[in-house]
Enzyme design. Sequence first.
Site, mmCIF file in Angstrom:
data_model
loop_
_atom_site.group_PDB
_atom_site.id
_atom_site.type_symbol
_atom_site.label_atom_id
_atom_site.label_comp_id
_atom_site.label_asym_id
_atom_site.label_seq_id
_atom_site.Cartn_x
_atom_site.Cartn_y
_atom_site.Cartn_z
ATOM 1 N N GLU A 49 -6.603 4.737 7.774
ATOM 2 C CA GLU A 49 -6.359 6.165 7.518
ATOM 3 C C GLU A 49 -7.575 6.807 6.859
ATOM 4 O O GLU A 49 -7.868 7.981 7.081
ATOM 5 C CB GLU A 49 -5.087 6.329 6.667
ATOM 6 C CG GLU A 49 -3.835 6.115 7.516
ATOM 7 C CD GLU A 49 -2.657 5.526 6.773
ATOM 8 O OE1 GLU A 49 -2.623 5.577 5.538
ATOM 9 O OE2 GLU A 49 -1.753 4.989 7.453
ATOM 10 N N HIS B 230 -9.352 1.376 4.700
ATOM 11 C CA HIS B 230 -8.082 1.496 5.425
ATOM 12 C C HIS B 230 -8.281 2.416 6.631
ATOM 13 O O HIS B 230 -9.035 3.387 6.558
ATOM 14 C CB HIS B 230 -7.000 2.048 4.502
ATOM 15 C CG HIS B 230 -5.645 1.986 5.119
ATOM 16 N ND1 HIS B 230 -5.197 2.956 5.976
ATOM 17 C CD2 HIS B 230 -4.663 1.061 5.028
ATOM 18 C CE1 HIS B 230 -3.980 2.618 6.391
ATOM 19 N NE2 HIS B 230 -3.635 1.476 5.832
ATOM 20 N N GLY C 145 2.541 2.110 10.752
ATOM 21 C CA GLY C 145 3.513 3.188 10.629
ATOM 22 C C GLY C 145 4.237 3.518 11.925
ATOM 23 O O GLY C 145 4.917 4.536 12.024
ATOM 24 N N LYS D 251 0.165 4.374 -0.307
ATOM 25 C CA LYS D 251 -0.388 5.607 0.285
ATOM 26 C C LYS D 251 -0.068 6.799 -0.620
ATOM 27 O O LYS D 251 -0.111 6.661 -1.835
ATOM 28 C CB LYS D 251 0.148 5.786 1.708
ATOM 29 C CG LYS D 251 -0.017 4.499 2.533
ATOM 30 C CD LYS D 251 0.269 4.656 4.000
ATOM 31 C CE LYS D 251 0.060 3.299 4.670
ATOM 32 N NZ LYS D 251 0.165 3.376 6.126
ATOM 33 N N GLU E 166 -5.563 -4.997 10.452
ATOM 34 C CA GLU E 166 -4.530 -3.990 10.679
ATOM 35 C C GLU E 166 -4.801 -3.262 11.993
ATOM 36 O O GLU E 166 -5.585 -2.303 12.026
ATOM 37 C CB GLU E 166 -4.520 -2.976 9.533
ATOM 38 C CG GLU E 166 -4.200 -3.591 8.185
ATOM 39 C CD GLU E 166 -3.517 -2.582 7.274
ATOM 40 O OE1 GLU E 166 -2.436 -2.900 6.779
ATOM 41 O OE2 GLU E 166 -4.055 -1.477 7.078
ATOM 42 N N ASN F 190 0.867 -1.179 0.000
ATOM 43 C CA ASN F 190 0.000 0.000 0.000
ATOM 44 C C ASN F 190 0.905 1.230 0.000
ATOM 45 O O ASN F 190 1.512 1.561 1.010
ATOM 46 C CB ASN F 190 -0.876 -0.035 1.255
ATOM 47 C CG ASN F 190 -1.667 1.237 1.453
ATOM 48 O OD1 ASN F 190 -1.783 2.055 0.529
ATOM 49 N ND2 ASN F 190 -2.212 1.423 2.647
ATOM 50 N N SER G 77 3.315 -2.319 10.235
ATOM 51 C CA SER G 77 4.762 -2.420 10.449
ATOM 52 C C SER G 77 5.348 -3.778 10.057
ATOM 53 O O SER G 77 6.251 -4.285 10.714
ATOM 54 C CB SER G 77 5.131 -2.074 11.890
ATOM 55 O OG SER G 77 4.778 -0.719 12.162
HETATM 56 P P1 PGA Z 1 2.902 0.190 7.601
HETATM 57 O O1 PGA Z 1 1.436 0.414 6.968
HETATM 58 O O2 PGA Z 1 3.410 -1.108 7.015
HETATM 59 O O3 PGA Z 1 3.696 1.361 7.160
HETATM 60 O O4 PGA Z 1 2.732 0.086 9.058
HETATM 61 C C1 PGA Z 1 0.546 -0.640 6.796
HETATM 62 C C2 PGA Z 1 -0.739 -0.137 6.179
HETATM 63 O O5 PGA Z 1 -1.129 0.995 6.471
HETATM 64 O O6 PGA Z 1 -1.388 -0.857 5.384
#
Ligand code: PGA
Length: 249
Positions: free
Chosen positions: A97, A95, A173, A11, A167, A9, A213
Amino acid sequence: MRRPVIAGNWKLYKTVKETVQFVEQLKPLVQNSSHCDIVIAPPFTALSAAIHAAAGTNILVSGQDLFWEKEGAFTGEVSAPMLADLGCQFCIVGHSERRQYFGETNETVNRKTQAALAAGLTPIVCIGETLAEREVNQTHTVIQTQFDEGFNNLTVQDFFRIVVAYEPVWAIGTGRTATPEMAVEVHKQIRQFAQQKFGSEASRELRILYGGSVKPNNIKGLMAQVDIDGALVGGASLKADSFASMVNF
Ligand code: PGA
């Protein structure tokens, strides 16, 4: 047997030029990787370039979001048939976010999931609890509500075509991954919800990815778990060599 999915992903990262470079670098590193679906999710502006660059390879392309209407007066939105027409095969839906910053709710996740399915896309539907929810032992309830409301009114046939990504919001992140044991506990619950709502076969076949992560140095431990069928990777998916080493876990 559930076929693993390793999805990146991206982003809000990468121009068209950077996208083409990434795909060119990734191609030779994964050309013999037939054990899983390899998926990248660039921003809308780079989808077309990614699809062109990946044509004829085993690299599949996903949207990061979509709108549920096919067309209409919805400035700024992109629909599921538009993504399918471009050559996308997947689309991330819900997601955290999107939920956190853009007002996504279980109801909009449900509408988007249905729109993705109707257009022939495979939705990767994200669910997960926040740190505050985990700390007051609400994980189970939150996930169950996201599952039930997000997959409301879906037929069993629809459900067979869905990928779920667990998630935990506190792991995204932050460099703070759930341990394989923590992830598995929730993956098992999700499989149970799937069984209750859609039956044993659909539950057995459901691919549940872990996200939050995931890095080249922890993917092996996660993928060693029977109930973890892949990973949705953010930060560590932005470099071709790092992403390839996770594909080749
Ligand atoms: P990250 O993000 O691997 O940077 O923690 C995962 C995601 O948001 O799908």
